[in-house]
Every structure is written in C-alpha cells, then in structure tokens.
Design a protein around this motif. Structure first.
Motif, PDB file in Angstrom:
ATOM      1  N   ILE A  37     -21.687  -2.590  93.180  1.00 41.67           N
ATOM      2  CA  ILE A  37     -22.577  -2.176  92.099  1.00 41.67           C
ATOM      3  C   ILE A  37     -21.919  -2.548  90.777  1.00 41.67           C
ATOM      4  O   ILE A  37     -20.689  -2.614  90.681  1.00 41.67           O
ATOM      5  N   ALA A  41     -26.737  -1.239  86.861  1.00 42.06           N
ATOM      6  CA  ALA A  41     -27.522  -0.518  87.876  1.00 42.06           C
ATOM      7  C   ALA A  41     -28.699   0.202  87.223  1.00 42.06           C
ATOM      8  O   ALA A  41     -28.594   0.715  86.109  1.00 42.06           O
ATOM      9  N   ASP A 125     -29.863   1.462  93.650  1.00 41.80           N
ATOM     10  CA  ASP A 125     -28.660   0.637  93.626  1.00 41.80           C
ATOM     11  C   ASP A 125     -27.520   1.322  94.376  1.00 41.80           C
ATOM     12  O   ASP A 125     -26.670   0.656  94.969  1.00 41.80           O
TER      13      ASP A 125
END
Length: 413
Positions: A37, A41, A125
């Motif tokens: 990530i 995000a 995410d």
C-alpha cells in the motif's frame, strides 16, 4: 447471542474456515507478489469489535492513519452496540461507520455478508484487524477483498490458530500497552511483509494522549452542572465524586462493594458528595451501597445519564472518578476529570487509560493478571478475586482525599 456461544462457534467453526481460506490463499498466491500500500490509498477499513473502552485506546492509531494516509477514507467495522462511542468521538464520517448486530446468530451472519459485499464493491486498499485472536474478524478481513490485510499473529502459540492469510502480520506482544500495539499495526501496513522480519518499524512510546476530544460549549456544560445541582441539591455545597462499582460483563473486575462503601463514607464525612454511576443493571448494587454508606450525600446516579455524551458532561461537573476497569475510566480521559482505576484480572500496563490524569491501582498478587488474549479472557479464578480484595480501602480513601485537597487549594489560589 451469548458470549460463550460466540466463543464456541469462533473456536470450532472458525478454525476450519481459517484453514480452508489459508489453503486457498496459499495456492492462489503462488504466482503473485505480496500486496503493498502507498500513501495514495483511498479506502482503509479498521475492524474493532472489542469493548467500548478499546475504541478510546485506539484513538492514537486513528490519528496516525489520518496523518499517514491523508487521502484515504477511514472506515470502521464494529458491533452495533458500540457505535455510539465512535460517533461521539468523531473517529470518522458517519457514512463510513459499519456495524454488525450480534444479538442473534442469524443477524450476525446477515450483517457479515452484507458488509463483505459492500466493502468489495467499495474497493478497499487495506484492512486492519485490531482483534487479537478472533477468527471471525480474521475471516472478515479476507471476505472484504482488501489486498493488504493487517493483524496480529499468535506465531507458535498452540490453540490460537486463525489462519495464515493475514499478509502483514505482527506478533501480539503481551508486554506492550495495547495502544502502542495498535500503532504497530499502522507501521506493519506500510512494511514489505510481516513482522518480525520487518526490523525497520519506528520506535514508539506508549501514547501520552488519546488524540480524541468531544466538543462542549461552556454554556452547555454550565447548563448541565445546573441540572445536576437542581436534581441533587446536596451537590451545590459539596464537590461531586463519582464511583463506578459495577463489573460489567466481567464481574471479577469489580473491587469489593464493601470497600467502595468505606471510601464513600469517608468522602461524605469529609464534605464531598458521592455519585454512584452505572447502567440500570447496577441499580440494586447502588441501592445496597447507599444503605451501607448511610449518608444523604451518597447519590444513586445509575441510569441518570441517557447517553455517553451526558456521561462525559457529568464527568466535567465532577472532581474525581473512582472506578473498576472498564469503559468509564477510558471515557474519562477525554474530559478534565481525574480518575483512580482498579486493575487485577487485567493489568494497567496493557490496558491502562491514556494520559496523565489517572492513577492505576493494582495489588501485584502473583496470579494477577489472569485474563489475557491467550485464554480468551476466561479466568481461572474461582470468583474470589483476591487481586482486588487485597487493595485496602483506607489507603485509597487517603489518596483520594489528598488529590481533592490539592485540587481545592489550587482552585482557591
């Protein structure tokens, strides 16, 4: 649904499902790379199904998420009965708060399916599972479809299997305050993989503040103080001290009622009013304590506040809170009130209120603490909670009076 029923299902059905999901993830992940990530995000889900006090202890984690992922919408999944606290503390926008109704098995399954579908359509995410060794929360982290799944792992602990599909896992550390461990989950989300292989995580101290607040206008607080004085005229001349003597869902966390009565007697004799707070279920306990105290300055305030917000206003109108381990001690940290909190079956070293306006009272007996993530908070105590009974009332009274005297002197300067 009864707590024991939930634990039974989570243990036996949960382990089978976690094993099946782990096998599937291991097979399908053979040709993929670990999910990651970045700061761009858009949607992050936090699963936080624990007691209401844990929501306050998670405050620094939510603040860290907002700083680290400023463009992300923070979603929260919690039990329906706990949502009032999240709304009051403004942890995120109301439309991003999602709930599970655990009043029955059917309602719980319905909500799990609905939330899972909703999260998949949203496109998460990442998901952070704040529960320690719950299988249902681990399975939820997978069913939401989030590619980055963060949570605790028992590592080699036997009997705590919850699968191997948490791809950014950190070992649960029973020697670190839970607020610090919640922050470690945020660190793990940005790591290249699971800890302890990731050695580059920041060195963090236990947070000093919750980074949470509830806004009250001076007019609102003054009106509520006037209401308390109108309803209970004894508080006009006597500063108010609150006591929460109930044990909630874990009765073994309660300091003995006779000890509370002794402290209340001493406070009333010293010129203070004592308010016994709690839910309606605590009304009989409050009635018994009033009888033992035998003073008109001892007030039954169980059921007096109609919401958490009103409870916080009552804290603003009071000088001191003496309480068992539980929600009130944590809610108090977002108000100016000083607290004295009893710990025994659990420890303040892991779950103590944040901030500087609290005093943790523990006996240090050898079998304390007996509740932990490793035994699913099922104590081996036979009900004779010596860890709390051995905290004598007179030293507690002396400590309370010393603080109240200091506060009185400061106010008169």
């Amino acid at each position: 649904m009864k707590l024991q029923t939930q634990r039974f299902i989570d243990r036996w059905v949960g382990q089978v499902l976690c094993g099946a999901v782990s096998t599937w993830v291991r097979f399908t992940g053979l040709w993929g790379t670990p999910a990651t990530i970045d700061t761009r995000a858009k949607n992050i889900l936090v699963i936080l199904l624990s007691e209401m006090g844990s929501i306050v202890l998670a405050g620094p984690m939510f603040a860290a998420l907002r700083r680290q992922y400023p463009h992300a919408a923070i979603h929260i999944l919690q039990l329906k009965k706990n949502q009032e606290v999240s709304k009051l503390l403004s942890l995120t926008q109301v439309e991003n708060m999602h709930t599970l109704d655990d009043s029955s098995g059917g309602m719980l399954v319905r909500d799990i399916l609905a939330v899972s579908l909703k999260m998949r359509k949203l496109g998460l995410d990442a998901v952070i599972d704040c529960e320690l060794f719950s299988r249902v929360s681990a399975l939820l982290s997978f069913s939401t479809g989030a590619p980055v799944r963060v949570g605790f792992t028992p590592h080699t602990q036997e009997g705590l299997y919850r699968g191997s599909f948490i791809n950014h896992a950190i070992p649960y550390n029973p020697y670190q305050h839970i607020s610090k461990q919640f922050l470690s989950l945020v660190d793990a989300m940005a790591s290249a993989g699971s800890a302890p292989r990731n050695k580059a995580a920041p060195i963090r101290a236990v947070p000093v503040e919750t980074e949470l607040s509830v806004k009250f206008s001076p007019t609102e607080l003054e009106a509520y103080r006037a209401k308390v004085q109108n309803d209970h005229p004894v508080t006009i001349e006597r500063p108010l001290v609150l006591m929460y003597a109930g044990g909630g869902i874990l009765p073994e966390r309660a300091w003995p009622a006779a000890h509370y009565a002794r402290v209340a007697q001493g406070l009333c004799a010293a010129g203070f009013a004592v308010g016994l707070i709690g839910l309606k279920d605590d009304a009989q306990l409050a009635k018994d304590l009033k009888t033992q105290v035998g003073s008109d300055a001892c007030l039954d305030l169980t059921g007096y506040t109609k919401s958490i917000r009103e409870l916080l206003m009552l804290f603003h109108a009071s000088e001191l809170l003496i309480t068992n381990d539980g929600g009130p001690g944590h809610f108090a940290t977002v108000t100016p009130i000083q607290t004295m909190v009893f710990f025994g079956p659990e420890t303040g070293k892991l779950y103590g209120p944040l901030g500087t306006r609290n005093i943790v009272l523990e006996s240090g007996i050898a079998c304390s603490p007996c509740l932990s993530a490793y035994n699913h908070r099922l104590t081996f105590c036979d009900g004779d909670n010596q860890c709390l009974k051995r905290i004598a009332p007179d030293p507690v009274l002396d400590q309370a009076l010393a603080y109240l005297q200091t506060r009185t002197e400061a106010a008169s300067v």
